[in-house]
Scaffold this active site. Structure first.
Site: not given
Length: 659
Positions: A256, A403, A460
């Protein structure tokens, strides 16, 4: 002829001349336009090619930037301090009150599962379990089973787990492994895999010492006080943390956002990172990666193996799914504090927001189930552990800000994905990962991308979902990294007795990375086995034609080439395993290359003893020179032998007999 007629003829002749002149002029004008256009297109293409293939310079970055609150302390405490994770009674009581007095949720539409997001019927079950059955004090003890520490790096108190193996034999080396998590994960993801990494494995001469930090702003690590702490800046913080702990060189495993940070660390600090293992091997911001992907949508075989094509194409379907599942990224990259307020105030909202990702990103088909199939791979206790990291520390907003700090003009202008790194890299690709990219794309950046492990399951959150698969792959990767850095060729290890062998499947060899390879893996293939050298007069022709043979038949005819470097003929393969690896990578070799051996004399490799005994030469069994060739049929039996002067492409009619 009358004057009138003569004048008429002259006018007609003049008109014809004018027409020809005009036509000629138009033709030359058109030709000039075409010529100039060709030049302009050529110049533009050249500059476009240069722009796409010329890597940018390393960005300038402050390695000691201060991210803490002001005023700065004159003498900050830079010691490493023990840390205990605590779920206080005040926090627990407040959480239970919020869970008890939650508002009723609108019922879901009929038979929608998780396709509209987290199913309201199932969230009630999750929240009731959290309030009534989740044992907070027991889980607190669970978190504290490993040693935790905090130290101040660049003004921030950075938390990390530090787990060392116990009772290690003297001949087993302890090597440092940095584990990097992402969002919406945390250090909790590593609790199932850590026990598998700190125990020695049969056949491995090393074991891991684990350092697993909470990223700044996540969980137990302090958040920055001002904007600008993106993935690149966090890479610097983590690098400084490793120095503080005392590790100047180490390996990295990441997924990730951790993958992005680990990739940046490999780029900025290649002398420090010994090897990079990633379970999300992608290049998000490399223009050629996008061009390759687009071209592959027309001709998939150009960039991806047929058996893996469905992981990448049809592109329209993959892009539609990616757009559907990446809405959180757009929100968090633009307005993280808005959604952060809602998730900070509501434990129900926090649980739904995080757990929806653990459903869909584990397997896209899970969204069709009413419970998101969450309990197929995870327990509610383990899932809530991860949520507690965010809730107990009130860090959801500060975590999501990463982010916004990483997907902006300032950060993207660094073009870090386009800067090559020589750090050896290894990827493991789970079937249901968010994005799949073939190795040819990854090698645009990772110049020593050594291997991809393909897994026909999993998603994931690999360390939590498949800890055994991940641990095994990490050991294999680091073993390969160690061979990559080793200046001597590994000694060959062969299973089986060559005198009693009946097929090549009875042998085990080492590949160029030092890993044991049982030739049983080639059962059912037609093989061409050849001894190679990198400095021979026959090298160019043979390597080029071996590559061509591989490209023509490896995918369509169950055909493999096994190349064994040898230095016995004119000293024309003098290099180490690392030198040979560099040579074959520069030539774009796709066939299988093994560690350097001897094919004649006392130390003849047992496989080659078997080959020579089974297929004798014209003037004796011994190998005469570089690039001697043996064909092995699908039963593992050597059936034909050819001398160095037989070019590989001339073998096509002989190989055809055994398809």
């Amino acid at each position: 002829m009358s004057n009138k007629q003569s004048k008429k003829n002259e006018n007609k002749k003049k008109q014809q001349q004018d027409y020809k002149q005009k036509h000629k002029s138009s033709f030359f004008s058109f030709g000039k336009i075409v010529f100039l256009s060709a030049i302009l297109i050529g110049v533009a293409s050249y500059y476009l090619y240069k722009a796409l293939t010329t890597p940018p310079d390393l960005p300038k970055i402050d390695l000691n930037a201060y991210w803490g609150p002001y005023p700065m302390k004159i003498n900050p405490d830079l010691s490493i301090r023990p840390y205990k994770i605590e779920f206080s009674d005040v926090m627990i009581n407040d959480l239970k009150e919020r869970l008890l007095h939650r508002r009723p949720f609108p019922p879901p539409l009929e038979d929608v599962g998780f396709t509209y997001g987290f199913n309201a019927n199932f969230i009630n079950r999750v929240l009731d379990y959290w309030k009534n059955k989740y044992n907070f004090k027991e889980r607190e003890q669970f978190f504290n089973q490993y040693d935790h520490f905090v130290t101040n790096i660049q003004g921030l108190d950075v938390h990390y787990m530090h787990v060392k193996p116990n009772n290690i034999l003297p001949d087993v080396e302890v090597v440092p492994l940095l584990l990097l998590h992402g969002w919406p994960g945390s250090i909790r993801e590593f609790y199932e895999i850590i026990p598998k990494l700190i125990r020695p494995r049969v056949g491995q001469k090393f074991v891991f010492e684990i350092i697993a930090p909470s990223l700044p702003g996540y969980g137990f690590s302090q958040a920055p006080a001002r904007p600008g702490l993106g993935a690149m800046e966090i890479a610097v913080v983590i690098s400084n943390l490793m120095k503080r702990i005392g590790h100047e060189k180490y390996y990295i495993q990441a997924g990730d956002f951790g993958h992005y940070i680990g990739s940046i660390m490999s780029t900025l600090f290649p002398e420090t990172v010994l090897g990079f293992h990633t379970n999300l091997p992608i290049l998000l911001f490399h223009p050629l990666a996008h061009i390759y992907t687009w071209l592959g949508s027309f001709w998939p075989k150009l960039i991806v193996e047929p058996e893996l094509e469905s992981r990448m194409y049809p592109l329209s379907e993959k892009m539609s799914w990616l757009i559907e599942e990446s809405g959180y990224l757009h929100l968090q990259a633009s307005k993280p504090d808005t959604i952060g307020i809602a998730l900070t105030d509501s434990p129900a909202g926090l649980a739904a927001y995080i757990l929806e990702k653990f459903s869909t990103l584990t397997n896209p088909s899970y969204k069709n189930a009413g419970d998101g199939n969450l309990l197929a791979k995870y327990s509610l206790t383990n899932l809530l552990d991860n949520i507690m990291v965010y809730w107990s520390t009130n860090s959801m907003t500060t975590a999501m800000r990463l982010y916004a700090e990483s997907f902006n003009k300032r950060t993207l202008s660094t073009r870090l994905d386009e800067i090559p790194t020589e750090v050896p890299t290894w990827g493991i690709k789970f079937k249901y990962e968010l994005v799949f990219q073939p190795d040819c794309i990854l090698k645009l950046k990772f110049k020593n991308y050594l291997h991809s492990t393909m897994v026909e399951d999993g998603g994931h959150f690999a360390a939590m979902e498949n800890p055994e698969i991940m641990a095994t792959d990490i050991f294999e990767a680091v073993n390969t990294f160690r061979q990559f850095h080793n200046v001597t060729s590994p000694q060959e290890i062969v299973d089986g007795n060559d005198k009693k062998a009946e097929t090549i499947y009875d042998f085990t060899v080492k590949d160029i990375y030092g890993r044991d390879v049982k030739l049983e893996k080639y059962r059912g293939y037609v093989l061409l086995i050849v001894n190679v050298a990198s400095q021979c007069g026959l090298t160019d022709t043979n390597y080029d034609q071996l590559n061509e043979l591989h490209e023509k038949y490896a995918k369509n005819r169950d055909f493999k080439i096994l190349a064994f470097p040898c230095n016995q003929f004119g000293g024309q393969e003098p290099g180490s395993a690392k030198d040979i690896l560099k040579f074959i990578q520069e030539r774009g070799v796709q066939f299988d290359v093994f560690a350097k051996i001897e094919v004649n004399g006392e130390n003849t490799h047992p496989l080659w003893k078997f080959l020579k005994q089974t297929q004798s030469g014209t003037f004796g069994d011994f190998i005469k020179w570089n690039f001697s060739k043996f064909i092995v049929d699908k039963n593992g039996v050597p059936v034909e032998r050819f001398g160095p002067n037989m070019n590989p492409l001339d073998l096509e009619p002989y190989l055809a007999k055994y398809w």
